[in-house]
Design a protein around this motif. Structure first.
Motif, PDB file in Angstrom:
ATOM      1  N   ALA A  61       1.914  -2.605  -4.902  1.00  0.00           N
ATOM      2  CA  ALA A  61       0.540  -3.077  -4.194  1.00  0.00           C
ATOM      3  C   ALA A  61      -0.590  -2.127  -4.526  1.00  0.00           C
ATOM      4  O   ALA A  61      -0.405  -0.904  -4.267  1.00  0.00           O
ATOM      5  CB  ALA A  61       0.786  -3.052  -2.615  1.00  0.00           C
ATOM      6  N   SER A  62      -1.744  -2.666  -4.667  1.00  0.00           N
ATOM      7  CA  SER A  62      -2.937  -1.976  -5.038  1.00  0.00           C
ATOM      8  C   SER A  62      -3.374  -1.206  -3.797  1.00  0.00           C
ATOM      9  O   SER A  62      -3.165  -1.815  -2.482  1.00  0.00           O
ATOM     10  CB  SER A  62      -3.990  -2.837  -5.194  1.00  0.00           C
ATOM     11  N   PRO A  63      -4.369  -0.273  -3.700  1.00  0.00           N
ATOM     12  CA  PRO A  63      -4.653   0.586  -2.361  1.00  0.00           C
ATOM     13  C   PRO A  63      -5.654  -0.440  -1.580  1.00  0.00           C
ATOM     14  O   PRO A  63      -5.666  -0.256  -0.501  1.00  0.00           O
ATOM     15  CB  PRO A  63      -5.514   1.706  -3.088  1.00  0.00           C
ATOM     16  N   SER A  64      -6.380  -1.262  -2.191  1.00  0.00           N
ATOM     17  CA  SER A  64      -7.199  -2.239  -1.607  1.00  0.00           C
ATOM     18  C   SER A  64      -6.346  -3.152  -0.846  1.00  0.00           C
ATOM     19  O   SER A  64      -6.656  -3.533   0.340  1.00  0.00           O
ATOM     20  CB  SER A  64      -8.017  -2.938  -2.489  1.00  0.00           C
ATOM     21  N   ALA A  65      -5.254  -3.479  -1.377  1.00  0.00           N
ATOM     22  CA  ALA A  65      -4.391  -4.445  -0.540  1.00  0.00           C
ATOM     23  C   ALA A  65      -3.762  -3.931   0.587  1.00  0.00           C
ATOM     24  O   ALA A  65      -3.705  -4.450   1.631  1.00  0.00           O
ATOM     25  CB  ALA A  65      -3.196  -4.906  -1.462  1.00  0.00           C
ATOM     26  N   SER A  66      -3.501  -2.401   0.636  1.00  0.00           N
ATOM     27  CA  SER A  66      -2.871  -1.774   1.565  1.00  0.00           C
ATOM     28  C   SER A  66      -4.028  -1.609   2.770  1.00  0.00           C
ATOM     29  O   SER A  66      -3.640  -1.851   3.937  1.00  0.00           O
ATOM     30  CB  SER A  66      -2.227  -0.499   1.345  1.00  0.00           C
ATOM     31  N   ALA A  67      -4.997  -1.252   2.195  1.00  0.00           N
ATOM     32  CA  ALA A  67      -6.088  -1.064   3.335  1.00  0.00           C
ATOM     33  C   ALA A  67      -6.492  -2.283   4.038  1.00  0.00           C
ATOM     34  O   ALA A  67      -6.704  -2.313   5.302  1.00  0.00           O
ATOM     35  CB  ALA A  67      -7.596  -0.786   2.854  1.00  0.00           C
ATOM     36  N   LYS A  68      -6.282  -3.723   3.238  1.00  0.00           N
ATOM     37  CA  LYS A  68      -6.449  -4.860   4.081  1.00  0.00           C
ATOM     38  C   LYS A  68      -5.582  -5.081   5.389  1.00  0.00           C
ATOM     39  O   LYS A  68      -5.872  -5.649   6.528  1.00  0.00           O
ATOM     40  CB  LYS A  68      -6.350  -5.914   3.355  1.00  0.00           C
ATOM     41  N   ASP A  69      -4.700  -4.471   5.249  1.00  0.00           N
ATOM     42  CA  ASP A  69      -3.390  -4.551   6.250  1.00  0.00           C
ATOM     43  C   ASP A  69      -3.508  -3.788   7.393  1.00  0.00           C
ATOM     44  O   ASP A  69      -2.932  -3.822   8.586  1.00  0.00           O
ATOM     45  CB  ASP A  69      -2.047  -4.354   5.489  1.00  0.00           C
TER      46      ASP A  69
END
Length: 323
Positions: A61-69
């Motif tokens: 997972a990309s950092p941006s995807a984790s941040a969205k969670d």
């Protein structure tokens, strides 16, 4: 004439064959370049989906995807670089060390580990009278209340609470030369307590039942202890952990704990957030329960000489919020 035509045709056929060979060679080279894998990728994977065969979904997972969670509050806290908590500045739970200027205490150490695992860089504290902590929380002046607050039904009507961090009870503090030897001997005596705490409610109950003569209110732990030390009251009722810590760390206080004494107001402690921050609450609870399972929480409690009796396991510690 025919011989001349034959030789010309022969040269033409050789030239054509040579051109065809060069063309085929060029096409082969171009095809090889198009199919060659890029560095670090699998030959059969496209650039947009390539991942190491051993990588987990979280690794891919990309950092941006984790941040969205992440919850909205967690994102906001990370953006400003710290979580702002409310506390009445009471040792040994959540206080500012007068020598180092740093935040310290059992609640702070638990929160610091939670913050570390959630990626929150720092903790800052706003000092608020204990009775006003939940008011300030709902006024959005702080992010969280962290101050050894018992999780009680009436408080659950005002804010959402984490799962329980640990448990404990109250103690009665009296002058070192006091003749009081039991709770029954508090009859007719003046007792001090801190409004907004479970212990004040216990003292109020004693007053209503005629078990004490008078109840005096003090805004914080320091003034409470000073009052009994100076003889303004005959005894004070306060947090057992606070009482033990205060008497052990301040030799100027000529005080002792009433003993034997059976605690009435034992309870379980958690931190409070606004009802609107349920997603952040879930993040904190997940982290807290992981700390219970891996032994980190018990290790923190032991640093404050708190035994297994103070530990609350995952199942027992679940808080049922009303909103």
């Amino acid at each position: 004439m025919k011989r001349g035509i034959t030789m010309k045709n022969t040269r033409l056929r050789k030239w054509t064959a040579l051109c065809l060979s060069c063309t085929l060679l060029l096409l082969t080279v171009l095809a090889g370049c198009a199919s060659a894998p890029t560095a670090g990728s699998s030959p059969s994977a496209s650039p947009s989906t390539a991942a190491s065969p051993s990588a987990s979904p979280a690794d891919a997972a990309s950092p941006s995807a984790s941040a969205k969670d992440e919850s909205a509050l967690l994102k906001k806290i990370k953006e400003k670089g710290y979580i702002l908590i409310g506390s009445s500045n009471d040792a040994p739970f959540s206080y500012q060390d007068v020598d180092t200027g740093k935040l310290a205490g059992v609640d702070i150490d638990i929160l610091r580990e939670i913050c570390s695992r959630l990626g929150i860089p720092d903790i800052q504290m706003k000092v608020i009278d204990f009775s006003n902590l939940l008011v300030e929380l709902n006024n959005n002046s702080i992010d969280m209340v962290v101050d050894a607050m018992y999780v009680k039904d009436e408080r659950l009507q005002i804010a959402a609470f984490t799962d329980k961090w640990y448990q404990e009870g109250e103690a009665v503090v009296i002058p070192a030369d006091s003749k009081i030897t039991s709770k029954e001997e508090l009859a007719g005596k003046t007792v001090g307590a801190q409004p907004g705490t479970t212990f004040y409610e216990t003292a109020q109950k004693w007053l209503d039942e005629g078990k004490i003569g008078k109840l005096e209110a003090y805004d914080n732990q320091a003034t409470l202890m000073t009052a009994v030390n100076m003889g303004k009251v005959d005894a004070v009722i306060t947090d057992g952990i606070v009482a033990g810590y205060t008497l052990a760390s301040d030799s100027s206080l000529k005080l002792k704990l009433l003993s034997p004494y059976q605690a009435e107001a034992s309870g379980q402690i958690g931190a409070a957030v606004r009802f609107t921050d349920k997603d952040f609450l879930a993040e904190v609870n997940d982290t807290l329960n992981a700390m219970k399972k891996d032994g980190t929480l018990m290790s923190i409690l032991q640093q404050y000489n708190l035994t297994q009796d103070y530990f609350v396991d995952v199942d027992e510690g679940v808080t049922k919020n009303v909103k």
